[in-house]
Design a protein around this motif. Structure first.
Motif, mmCIF file in Angstrom:
data_model
loop_
_atom_site.group_PDB
_atom_site.id
_atom_site.type_symbol
_atom_site.label_atom_id
_atom_site.label_comp_id
_atom_site.label_asym_id
_atom_site.label_seq_id
_atom_site.Cartn_x
_atom_site.Cartn_y
_atom_site.Cartn_z
ATOM 1 N N MET A 224 0.881 -1.217 -0.074
ATOM 2 C CA MET A 224 -0.117 0.093 0.060
ATOM 3 C C MET A 224 0.906 1.356 -0.050
ATOM 4 S SD MET A 224 -3.125 -1.018 2.628
ATOM 5 C CE MET A 224 -3.714 0.674 2.386
ATOM 6 N N ARG A 225 2.025 1.055 0.766
ATOM 7 C CA ARG A 225 2.892 2.447 0.570
ATOM 8 C C ARG A 225 3.424 2.667 -0.613
ATOM 9 N NH1 ARG A 225 8.555 3.039 3.349
ATOM 10 N NH2 ARG A 225 8.728 5.299 3.217
ATOM 11 N N SER A 226 4.001 1.358 -1.357
ATOM 12 C CA SER A 226 4.318 1.914 -2.723
ATOM 13 C C SER A 226 3.402 2.283 -3.683
ATOM 14 C CB SER A 226 5.047 0.224 -3.085
ATOM 15 O OG SER A 226 5.795 -0.203 -2.343
ATOM 16 N N THR A 227 1.983 1.545 -3.407
ATOM 17 C CA THR A 227 0.973 2.265 -4.400
ATOM 18 C C THR A 227 0.701 3.869 -4.042
ATOM 19 O OG1 THR A 227 -0.067 0.038 -4.212
ATOM 20 C CG2 THR A 227 -1.488 1.927 -4.806
ATOM 21 N N PHE A 228 0.736 4.301 -2.722
ATOM 22 C CA PHE A 228 0.426 5.603 -2.383
ATOM 23 C C PHE A 228 1.662 6.363 -2.746
ATOM 24 C CE2 PHE A 228 -2.454 4.161 1.184
ATOM 25 C CZ PHE A 228 -3.325 4.387 0.560
ATOM 26 N N ASP A 229 2.928 6.121 -2.857
ATOM 27 C CA ASP A 229 4.095 6.789 -3.236
ATOM 28 C C ASP A 229 4.010 6.897 -4.792
ATOM 29 O OD1 ASP A 229 5.184 6.943 -0.658
ATOM 30 O OD2 ASP A 229 6.688 5.463 -1.035
ATOM 31 N N PHE A 230 3.639 5.914 -5.644
ATOM 32 C CA PHE A 230 3.293 5.921 -6.838
ATOM 33 C C PHE A 230 2.307 7.014 -7.477
ATOM 34 C CE2 PHE A 230 1.479 4.417 -10.961
ATOM 35 C CZ PHE A 230 2.431 4.503 -11.839
ATOM 36 N N ALA A 231 1.073 6.773 -6.478
ATOM 37 C CA ALA A 231 -0.024 7.792 -6.651
ATOM 38 C C ALA A 231 0.478 8.956 -6.656
ATOM 39 C CB ALA A 231 -1.058 7.555 -6.225
ATOM 40 N N PHE A 232 1.093 9.535 -5.445
ATOM 41 C CA PHE A 232 1.515 10.834 -4.989
ATOM 42 C C PHE A 232 2.827 11.341 -6.026
ATOM 43 C CE2 PHE A 232 -0.186 9.788 -0.640
ATOM 44 C CZ PHE A 232 -1.410 10.704 -0.925
ATOM 45 N N SER A 233 3.322 10.467 -6.809
ATOM 46 C CA SER A 233 4.344 11.059 -7.430
ATOM 47 C C SER A 233 3.807 11.833 -8.859
ATOM 48 C CB SER A 233 5.250 9.763 -7.942
ATOM 49 O OG SER A 233 4.547 8.995 -8.715
ATOM 50 N N PHE A 234 2.538 11.478 -9.223
ATOM 51 C CA PHE A 234 1.890 12.271 -10.219
ATOM 52 C C PHE A 234 1.356 13.617 -9.679
ATOM 53 C CE2 PHE A 234 1.158 7.926 -11.565
ATOM 54 C CZ PHE A 234 1.923 8.072 -12.683
ATOM 55 N N LEU A 235 1.399 13.906 -8.551
ATOM 56 C CA LEU A 235 0.658 15.219 -7.799
ATOM 57 C C LEU A 235 1.704 16.253 -7.755
ATOM 58 C CD1 LEU A 235 -1.483 14.036 -5.055
ATOM 59 C CD2 LEU A 235 -2.188 14.589 -7.276
#
Length: 121
Positions: free
Chosen positions: A110-121
């Motif tokens: 989940m942390r990896s998924t959130f880091d990936f999602a926040f990298s687009f912001l």
């Protein structure tokens, strides 16, 4: 491997019912008390009496259950180290460790998924 080895029932429901009926009808019957000590058949099975002439099948099933759940053994309690080891070796610790490992793996994912999602912001 897990499916084949860990999902089979040791005692079928009919066998459990049979053991209950054996305990109610036969194990405490006065006909089956020992001549020395006047112990019931159930007591002799539970105490692992080596002179059992009856109920050897029940005694072997009880031994198998106690080997899987050693903390059910009434002989424990005399030595605290043995008692501690019995609690650690009956499967509960392995279950808790596997659950903790799974939760940590899910949290990392989940942390990896959130880091990936926040990298687009």
């Amino acid at each position: 491997i897990v499916q084949r080895n860990f999902t089979s029932e040791f005692l079928k429901p009919a066998e459990v019912e049979g053991l209950k009926m054996w305990r109610m009808r036969i194990a405490h019957d006065s006909k089956h008390t020992s001549s020395v000590g006047h112990l019931s058949l159930a007591t002799r099975v539970c105490q692992k009496d080596m002179t059992l002439e009856l109920a050897t099948e029940q005694a072997s099933k009880l031994a198998a259950i106690r080997s899987y759940l050693p903390w059910l053994n009434p002989a424990l309690g005399q030595n605290t180290w043995d008692e501690t080891l019995s609690y650690l070796t009956d499967g509960r610790v392995m279950c808790v460790l596997s659950l903790i490992t799974w939760i940590l793996a899910v949290a990392r994912e989940m942390r990896s998924t959130f880091d990936f999602a926040f990298s687009f912001l």
